[in-house]
Design a protein around this motif. Structure first.
Motif, PDB file in Angstrom:
ATOM      1  N   LEU A  86       0.852  -1.195   0.000  1.00 30.79           N
ATOM      2  CA  LEU A  86       0.000   0.000   0.000  1.00 30.79           C
ATOM      3  C   LEU A  86       0.887   1.245   0.000  1.00 30.79           C
ATOM      4  O   LEU A  86       2.035   1.193   0.431  1.00 30.79           O
ATOM      5  CB  LEU A  86      -0.901   0.011   1.238  1.00 30.79           C
ATOM      6  N   PHE A  87       0.337   2.351  -0.481  1.00 31.26           N
ATOM      7  CA  PHE A  87       1.053   3.624  -0.407  1.00 31.26           C
ATOM      8  C   PHE A  87       0.780   4.200   0.972  1.00 31.26           C
ATOM      9  O   PHE A  87      -0.307   4.688   1.253  1.00 31.26           O
ATOM     10  CB  PHE A  87       0.576   4.569  -1.508  1.00 31.26           C
ATOM     11  N   MET A  88       1.794   4.130   1.827  1.00 25.03           N
ATOM     12  CA  MET A  88       1.572   4.461   3.232  1.00 25.03           C
ATOM     13  C   MET A  88       1.287   5.937   3.450  1.00 25.03           C
ATOM     14  O   MET A  88       0.769   6.316   4.489  1.00 25.03           O
ATOM     15  CB  MET A  88       2.794   4.050   4.072  1.00 25.03           C
ATOM     16  N   HIS A  89       1.655   6.767   2.493  1.00 28.14           N
ATOM     17  CA  HIS A  89       1.474   8.211   2.661  1.00 28.14           C
ATOM     18  C   HIS A  89       0.146   8.673   2.075  1.00 28.14           C
ATOM     19  O   HIS A  89      -0.113   9.863   2.003  1.00 28.14           O
ATOM     20  CB  HIS A  89       2.623   8.948   2.005  1.00 28.14           C
ATOM     21  N   MET A  90      -0.693   7.728   1.641  1.00 27.38           N
ATOM     22  CA  MET A  90      -1.992   8.110   1.091  1.00 27.38           C
ATOM     23  C   MET A  90      -3.083   7.458   1.935  1.00 27.38           C
ATOM     24  O   MET A  90      -2.901   6.374   2.486  1.00 27.38           O
ATOM     25  CB  MET A  90      -2.139   7.603  -0.347  1.00 27.38           C
ATOM     26  N   PHE A  98      -5.730   5.732  -6.951  1.00 29.60           N
ATOM     27  CA  PHE A  98      -4.480   5.921  -7.694  1.00 29.60           C
ATOM     28  C   PHE A  98      -4.564   5.396  -9.133  1.00 29.60           C
ATOM     29  O   PHE A  98      -4.238   6.105 -10.093  1.00 29.60           O
ATOM     30  CB  PHE A  98      -3.326   5.239  -6.953  1.00 29.60           C
ATOM     31  N   GLY A  99      -5.030   4.167  -9.270  1.00 29.09           N
ATOM     32  CA  GLY A  99      -5.106   3.570 -10.606  1.00 29.09           C
ATOM     33  C   GLY A  99      -6.041   4.338 -11.529  1.00 29.09           C
ATOM     34  O   GLY A  99      -5.800   4.449 -12.730  1.00 29.09           O
ATOM     35  N   GLU A 101      -6.680   7.581 -11.261  1.00 29.04           N
ATOM     36  CA  GLU A 101      -5.977   8.821 -11.600  1.00 29.04           C
ATOM     37  C   GLU A 101      -5.053   8.593 -12.786  1.00 29.04           C
ATOM     38  O   GLU A 101      -4.995   9.406 -13.710  1.00 29.04           O
ATOM     39  CB  GLU A 101      -5.123   9.260 -10.415  1.00 29.04           C
ATOM     40  N   MET A 102      -4.324   7.467 -12.744  1.00 28.70           N
ATOM     41  CA  MET A 102      -3.393   7.156 -13.825  1.00 28.70           C
ATOM     42  C   MET A 102      -4.139   6.985 -15.149  1.00 28.70           C
ATOM     43  O   MET A 102      -3.611   7.229 -16.213  1.00 28.70           O
ATOM     44  CB  MET A 102      -2.622   5.866 -13.518  1.00 28.70           C
ATOM     45  N   ARG A 103      -5.400   6.559 -15.048  1.00 23.31           N
ATOM     46  CA  ARG A 103      -6.213   6.384 -16.252  1.00 23.31           C
ATOM     47  C   ARG A 103      -6.970   7.646 -16.618  1.00 23.31           C
ATOM     48  O   ARG A 103      -7.862   7.620 -17.463  1.00 23.31           O
ATOM     49  CB  ARG A 103      -7.194   5.225 -16.048  1.00 23.31           C
ATOM     50  N   ARG A 146      -7.963  -1.651  -4.348  1.00 19.90           N
ATOM     51  CA  ARG A 146      -7.117  -0.878  -5.237  1.00 19.90           C
ATOM     52  C   ARG A 146      -6.880  -1.630  -6.543  1.00 19.90           C
ATOM     53  O   ARG A 146      -6.808  -1.035  -7.616  1.00 19.90           O
ATOM     54  CB  ARG A 146      -5.777  -0.598  -4.541  1.00 19.90           C
ATOM     55  N   ALA A 147      -6.749  -2.957  -6.431  1.00 23.98           N
ATOM     56  CA  ALA A 147      -6.509  -3.747  -7.641  1.00 23.98           C
ATOM     57  C   ALA A 147      -7.782  -3.901  -8.469  1.00 23.98           C
ATOM     58  O   ALA A 147      -7.736  -3.945  -9.689  1.00 23.98           O
ATOM     59  CB  ALA A 147      -5.956  -5.123  -7.259  1.00 23.98           C
ATOM     60  N   ILE A 150      -9.762  -0.725 -10.957  1.00 26.18           N
ATOM     61  CA  ILE A 150      -9.429  -0.422 -12.350  1.00 26.18           C
ATOM     62  C   ILE A 150     -10.102  -1.411 -13.300  1.00 26.18           C
ATOM     63  O   ILE A 150      -9.837  -1.400 -14.494  1.00 26.18           O
ATOM     64  CB  ILE A 150      -7.903  -0.415 -12.579  1.00 26.18           C
TER      65      ILE A 150
END
Ligand SMILES: Nc1ncnc2c1ncn2[C@@H]1O[C@H](COP(=O)(O)OP(=O)(O)OP(=O)(O)O)[C@@H](O)[C@H]1O
Ligand SMILES: [Mg+2]
Lengths: 355, 284
Positions: A86-90, A98-99, A101-103, A146-147, A150
């Motif tokens: 996991l992204f610990m800072h989010m 996140f995914g 956003e990337m899309r 998270r997986a 998307i």
């Protein structure tokens, strides 16, 4: 044509062959487990599908499309890592978003899909938490959301439950299966836990030292292991050296430790040296006059819902598993009669003993 | 013996050492800074804040303080910009190349600052390698002035300080989960996005501690500004030196030194407070 196809997939690290010409078909929407002991190449296989390792040989086809020229970030697969990564800072919501956003998914649409994904894993109330303030099981769900958010064609899980304690693991097995069904996503899971693989999968792929040993539905791999390795790896097995003296469609005859016994029908092996496999739960404790062999109890272990007896018999040591029916079980030192039905015996080719 | 008493006793040698080596000289410097001085009578043992008023009332010193902190700040920023990518690349290397890189990064620390800075003096001088090369290439006609400038000091200080930043960031990145980068990649992030959104936040604790080290060491550095900056680009440390060794006005030098100490401590504490709040919330 299957949804995911591995064709002769091979990975060599110098002289080590981590995965050796693996060929596998995964049907759409199915849940397939790669099962095997440590170091057998499960993670390597998964990493090649994910695009983090380049195959030495072989091809990977997803929905008819060859993945070899496609970098990991364009494969669009959902991956849950063993450490969850996991992204610990989010926050939880930011992790899941996140995914998207990337899309370049728009803000409103993003919020809607993040909410739906968190709902799917029952974490809506923790959307603004940081992962550090969450339990292992909750982090696991975040990784899953998270997986899945998307909407991947394929979900890859690397030992997703191995960081959880036993009770939570069992809960999450059911939960993961529910989520997978609801999301309707084809899933490839790596595990070294045989009960996990049997409980969760549509198909189980047993690997050993880079090779695919057997691929079947859970019940079939368990009941009809194709080799001693598979038989030993899935559940407990009593294995004895035997000689096959006759076999036809109605039955077979075997000689074990100088005694001739009846074997199952439909054995296709040629007469000669074979291995005889008998599951502990198929051995019955019977009255001495009905017994096929006699044994003396060496050890008795209580598991709550069942007993495990270890007995010395003319064949060698035998494990017997007995459902706890509320009565006291035979004690250490007792003589007991043992019996089984001929069709519960599995006759397999002999193999060299392996460490 | 109670737990607390034993703890105090065990740390006593350290405390004594600390007190003798740090606290006593500091107190003595402070007392010195309160004395007064005149050219004919030398140091007089009277006590008063006169030196502080002299420094704080003189624009000349403001320039020097301003220059010192500007140099320290720019050095810190450049060290971050260099140190974070270098530490990240080091983490990605095979063990063999990584150990070579560690040597390359740490190597400069094994050589005296004076020697390294003299090296920079040769490179940056009007007849130095950089100017010679640029002139021969026809890019410039007259040498660019780099010696005795703040820019020259920054270049040399960055060279001295970058290893500290790399090591601090590296330590932070090593504690992070390497799979997070792969996770970002699988979600569609490119290298730049991964660096910006995943690596930099993971490196943040290291960037913060590294910045504290680099900033305070740059602000109080002496050898590098003395050699590169000389008398023309003076910083606080060289000014203190000049007061002590040139003018022989020790009390004034001591006052400037105390002000340097206090301002560095204030900057560090403020910085710590500022970032700790943010980092604590997220990284804990
Ligand atoms: N980068 C590498 N370099 C060299 N050998 C490797 C590398 N990665 C894996 N291997 C080797 O390849 C084999 C298969 O490794 P892999 O990680 O796929 O096993 P695994 O089945 O996932 O095991 P585990 O259950 O312990 O995770 C192992 O013998 C391992 O030592
Ligand atoms: Mg593995």
């Amino acid at each position: 044509m299957a949804f995911l196809e591995l064709h002769g997939l091979t990975k060599r690290y110098g002289t080590i062959t981590a995965v050796d010409s693996m060929t596998l078909n995964v049907e759409k929407n199915s849940f397939v487990s790669l099962l095997g002991p440590s170091g057998c190449g499960k993670t390597t296989t998964l990493q090649m599908v994910a695009g983090f390792e380049t195959p030495t040989e072989g091809r990977i086809l997803l929905n008819g499309r060859d993945l070899s020229a496609i970098p990991a970030r364009e494969r669009g697969l959902g991956i849950v890592f063993q450490s969850y990564a996991l992204f610990m800072h989010m926050t939880v919501a930011e992790n899941v978003a996140f995914g998207l956003e990337m899309r370049k998914v728009g803000k409103a649409e993003r919020a809607r899909r993040v909410a739906a994904a968190l709902d799917l894993v029952h974490l809506s109330h923790l959307a603004d938490r940081y992962p550090r303030a969450m339990s292992g099981g909750q982090r696991q769900r975040v990784a899953l959301a998270r997986a899945l958010v998307i909407e991947p064609e394929l979900l890859l899980l690397d030992e997703p439950l191995s960081n959880l304690d036993a009770k939570l693991r069992e809960e999450m097995q059911l939960e993961l299966r529910r989520i997978q069904r609801e999301a309707g996503v084809t899933t490839l899971m790596v595990t070294h836990d045989q009960s996990e693989a049997l409980a969760m999968s549509d198909r189980v792929v047993v690997m050993e030292r880079g090779h695919l040993r057997q691929e079947d539905a859970p019940f079939e791999v368990y009941e009809q292991p194709g080799s001693l390795f598979v038989s030993n790896f899935l559940g407990k097995s009593n294995v004895y050296d035997a000689r096959l003296i006759a076999a036809d469609a109605t039955g077979s005859r075997l000689v074990v430790a100088g005694r001739e016994i009846a074997g199952p029908a439909g054995v296709t092996l040629p007469p000669g040296d074979v291995a005889l496999v008998l599951r502990p739960e198929r051995v019955e404790v019977v009255a001495p006059d009905a017994a096929l062999i006699e044994g003396r109890v060496i050890e008795r272990i209580f598991f709550g819902n069942q007993w495990l007896l270890r007995a010395g018999t003319p064949f060698g040591e035998m494990l017997i598993s007995r459902r706890n029916s509320g009565r006291a079980e035979a004690a250490v030192g007792d003589r007991i009669g043992l019996g089984w039905e001929a069709h519960h015996i599995r006759v397999l080719p002999r193999e060299e003993a392996r460490a | 013996m109670s737990e607390t008493r034993r703890n105090w006793l065990l740390s006593a040698p350290g405390l004594v050492l600390f007190g003798v080596l740090l606290f006593v000289p500091l107190v003595m410097t402070f007392i010195l800074s309160l004395n007064s001085f005149d050219f004919y009578g030398g140091i007089k043992p009277d006590i008063g804040p006169g030196n502080y008023f002299a420094v704080l009332g003189d624009g000349y010193y403001y320039t020097i303080f301003g220059r010192t902190f500007a140099i320290a700040l720019v050095t810190t920023v450049i060290c971050v910009l260099i140190g974070v990518p270098v530490a990240w690349f080091m983490l990605k290397m095979t063990p063999f190349w990584r150990s070579i890189m560690v040597l390359v990064v740490i190597g400069p620390l094994l050589i005296s600052v004076v020697v390294r800075t003299l090296g920079w003096a040769i490179i940056l001088g009007n007849k130095g390698i950089v100017n010679d090369a640029l002139i021969h290439l026809g890019l410039i006609e007259r040498p660019i002035k780099m010696m005795f400038t703040s820019g020259g000091i920054v270049v040399a200080l960055v060279h001295v300080m970058v290893p500290f930043m790399v090591l601090a960031v590296w330590a932070a990145l090593q504690r992070a989960d390497p799979a997070a980068e792969r996770a970002a990649e699988s979600l569609g992030a490119g290298t730049v996005t991964i660096f910006r959104r995943v690596v930099v936040p993971q490196a943040l604790p290291g960037i913060l501690s590294g910045s504290l080290i680099v900033f305070s060491m740059s602000a109080s550095a002496f050898a590098t500004p003395a050699i590169i900056g000389g008398r023309r680009a003076k910083v606080i440390a060289t000014t203190v030196y000049d007061e002590f060794m040139g003018t022989l006005n020790w009390p004034l030098g001591a006052a400037i030194a105390m002000l340097l100490l206090v301002s560095v401590v204030v900057v560090m504490l403020a910085w710590n407070r500022l970032v700790e709040r943010r980092v604590e919330k997220v990284i804990g």
